[in-house]
Design a protein around this motif. Sequence first.
Motif, short mmCIF file in Angstrom:
data_model
loop_
_atom_site.label_atom_id
_atom_site.label_comp_id
_atom_site.label_asym_id
_atom_site.label_seq_id
_atom_site.Cartn_x
_atom_site.Cartn_y
_atom_site.Cartn_z
N ARG A 4 57.46 17.68 18.04
CA ARG A 4 57.71 17.09 19.35
C ARG A 4 58.92 17.72 20.00
NH1 ARG A 4 56.39 10.80 19.30
NH2 ARG A 4 58.01 10.89 20.85
N ALA A 5 59.95 18.03 19.23
CA ALA A 5 61.16 18.61 19.80
C ALA A 5 60.88 19.95 20.45
CB ALA A 5 62.22 18.76 18.71
N SER A 6 60.00 20.76 19.84
CA SER A 6 59.67 22.06 20.40
C SER A 6 58.95 21.93 21.72
CB SER A 6 58.78 22.84 19.42
OG SER A 6 59.47 23.06 18.21
N LEU A 7 57.99 21.01 21.79
CA LEU A 7 57.27 20.79 23.03
C LEU A 7 58.22 20.29 24.12
CD1 LEU A 7 54.01 19.11 21.70
CD2 LEU A 7 54.24 21.37 22.71
N LYS A 22 58.50 10.94 33.94
CA LYS A 22 57.24 11.68 33.86
C LYS A 22 57.28 12.71 32.74
CE LYS A 22 55.56 11.21 38.60
NZ LYS A 22 55.05 11.93 39.78
N MET A 23 58.42 13.35 32.59
CA MET A 23 58.56 14.33 31.52
C MET A 23 58.42 13.66 30.16
SD MET A 23 58.74 17.19 32.86
CE MET A 23 58.98 17.91 31.26
N GLY A 24 59.07 12.49 30.04
CA GLY A 24 58.99 11.78 28.76
C GLY A 24 57.58 11.36 28.44
N GLU A 25 56.87 10.88 29.45
CA GLU A 25 55.49 10.44 29.20
C GLU A 25 54.59 11.64 28.89
OE1 GLU A 25 52.02 7.56 31.04
OE2 GLU A 25 53.99 7.64 32.00
N THR A 26 54.82 12.76 29.57
CA THR A 26 54.03 13.95 29.29
C THR A 26 54.25 14.41 27.85
OG1 THR A 26 54.16 14.66 31.59
CG2 THR A 26 53.60 16.35 29.97
N ARG A 27 55.51 14.36 27.38
CA ARG A 27 55.81 14.71 25.99
C ARG A 27 55.07 13.80 25.02
NH1 ARG A 27 59.30 12.36 22.72
NH2 ARG A 27 60.44 11.36 24.42
N GLU A 28 55.03 12.52 25.35
CA GLU A 28 54.35 11.55 24.49
C GLU A 28 52.84 11.80 24.46
OE1 GLU A 28 55.50 7.77 25.95
OE2 GLU A 28 57.59 7.94 25.26
N VAL A 29 52.28 12.15 25.62
CA VAL A 29 50.84 12.44 25.69
C VAL A 29 50.51 13.64 24.80
CG1 VAL A 29 49.02 13.33 27.21
CG2 VAL A 29 50.46 11.43 27.97
N LEU A 30 51.31 14.70 24.91
CA LEU A 30 51.04 15.90 24.12
C LEU A 30 51.23 15.65 22.63
CD1 LEU A 30 52.65 18.63 26.39
CD2 LEU A 30 50.23 18.06 26.13
N ALA A 43 44.07 12.65 27.44
CA ALA A 43 45.31 13.38 27.69
C ALA A 43 45.26 14.11 29.03
CB ALA A 43 45.56 14.38 26.56
N ALA A 44 44.14 14.77 29.31
CA ALA A 44 44.01 15.51 30.57
C ALA A 44 44.07 14.56 31.76
CB ALA A 44 42.69 16.29 30.58
N ASN A 45 43.40 13.42 31.65
CA ASN A 45 43.43 12.44 32.75
C ASN A 45 44.84 11.92 33.00
OD1 ASN A 45 40.68 12.65 33.14
ND2 ASN A 45 40.17 10.84 31.93
N ARG A 46 45.57 11.68 31.91
CA ARG A 46 46.92 11.15 32.07
C ARG A 46 47.85 12.20 32.67
NH1 ARG A 46 48.83 6.64 33.59
NH2 ARG A 46 51.07 6.53 33.23
N ALA A 56 52.77 20.72 31.35
CA ALA A 56 51.91 20.61 30.17
C ALA A 56 51.32 21.97 29.80
CB ALA A 56 50.79 19.60 30.43
N THR A 57 50.97 22.76 30.80
CA THR A 57 50.46 24.11 30.54
C THR A 57 51.50 24.95 29.83
OG1 THR A 57 48.99 24.04 32.47
CG2 THR A 57 49.53 26.21 31.59
N ASP A 58 52.74 24.89 30.28
CA ASP A 58 53.83 25.62 29.63
C ASP A 58 53.95 25.21 28.16
OD1 ASP A 58 54.58 27.06 31.83
OD2 ASP A 58 56.20 25.72 32.43
N ALA A 59 53.92 23.91 27.93
CA ALA A 59 54.09 23.41 26.57
C ALA A 59 52.94 23.82 25.66
CB ALA A 59 54.21 21.88 26.59
N LEU A 60 51.72 23.74 26.17
CA LEU A 60 50.56 24.09 25.34
C LEU A 60 50.47 25.59 25.12
CD1 LEU A 60 47.96 21.56 26.78
CD2 LEU A 60 49.10 21.48 24.54
#
Length: 321
Positions: A4-7, A22-30, A43-46, A56-60
Amino acid sequence: MIRRASLLAVLLLGSFALAKDKMGETREVLSALGSGAMSATQAANRISFLGTEAAATDALAFALRQPLDTKVRNAYFEVLAQIATPHPELLTPATNAARSTDDLSFRMNGLRILGRLKQSSSVKVLTPLLTDKLLGVRRESAKALIAINGSKGAGDLLAAAKVEDDPETRALMLIGVGKLGDPKQAKGLESLLDSSSESTRLAATQALCALGSKKGLEAAKKLLASKDKYERVQGVMLFEGTSAKVATPVLTPMLQDPEVSVRARTAKLLAQGGDAKLIEWLVIESYKAPTDDRLVYETELEQLRLTDDQRASILKKAGLK
């Protein structure tokens, strides 16, 4: 499994302007996606709801650099197929996925990602797949080619359409030829106007209308002049995906048609083609219309995705609110 820390690090570096919640929630979704606690669709819908597709694209993309369990990798690809924004690091893995033969779902997600990346270099990857033995691959390859506006592949798309045995995919390909905007394909499309298949004739006509072809416009005008309202609607729909510049001379008279569905559909297509004045026209007509007609206008307006503030501004400008 990606920590999670890396993402989170990638999200914070690439998307500093986004709100922290929003960033925190996106991290939780991923994180939930990676652990299997959330499905790819959820996940995509959220992520779409949060508006954090780029982050999210950057993280993935970062996550895909690492060795991954096949199930996790596939989940990441499935999400990216729905939300990916252009990203240079995704081109190679998406191309490799599109060319793979091991997993059909993984392969089609690779094709969808290529469509979302919109890189012209992908045309040479996609065109050979237009005649793949698998229908799903042919269909997704055509969609991706159309999405990236790969005009250099228009000839290959038309050639594939002529040998495609699935009617829906053939129609998709033909309409796509028109969207790619290569006028050199007009003659090939005209040869299909006498096809025994109605769906093929209509798709070829729609493509010709998008190209501004005289034969396509003449065929559309015949339907628009019909006494049957359903044929007139069909004639209007031939201009779906056509620029307002091409469609306006032919469709403008249909704004006075006695049938509300014809008027509403005409305005919607002209608005989508680039004529912003027709958005105002639709809003005002809907406001003035009786209840039954208003429902028809609203059905078309929903596709334009106006905000309440935009509607209110239009009505205020017209002195109606």
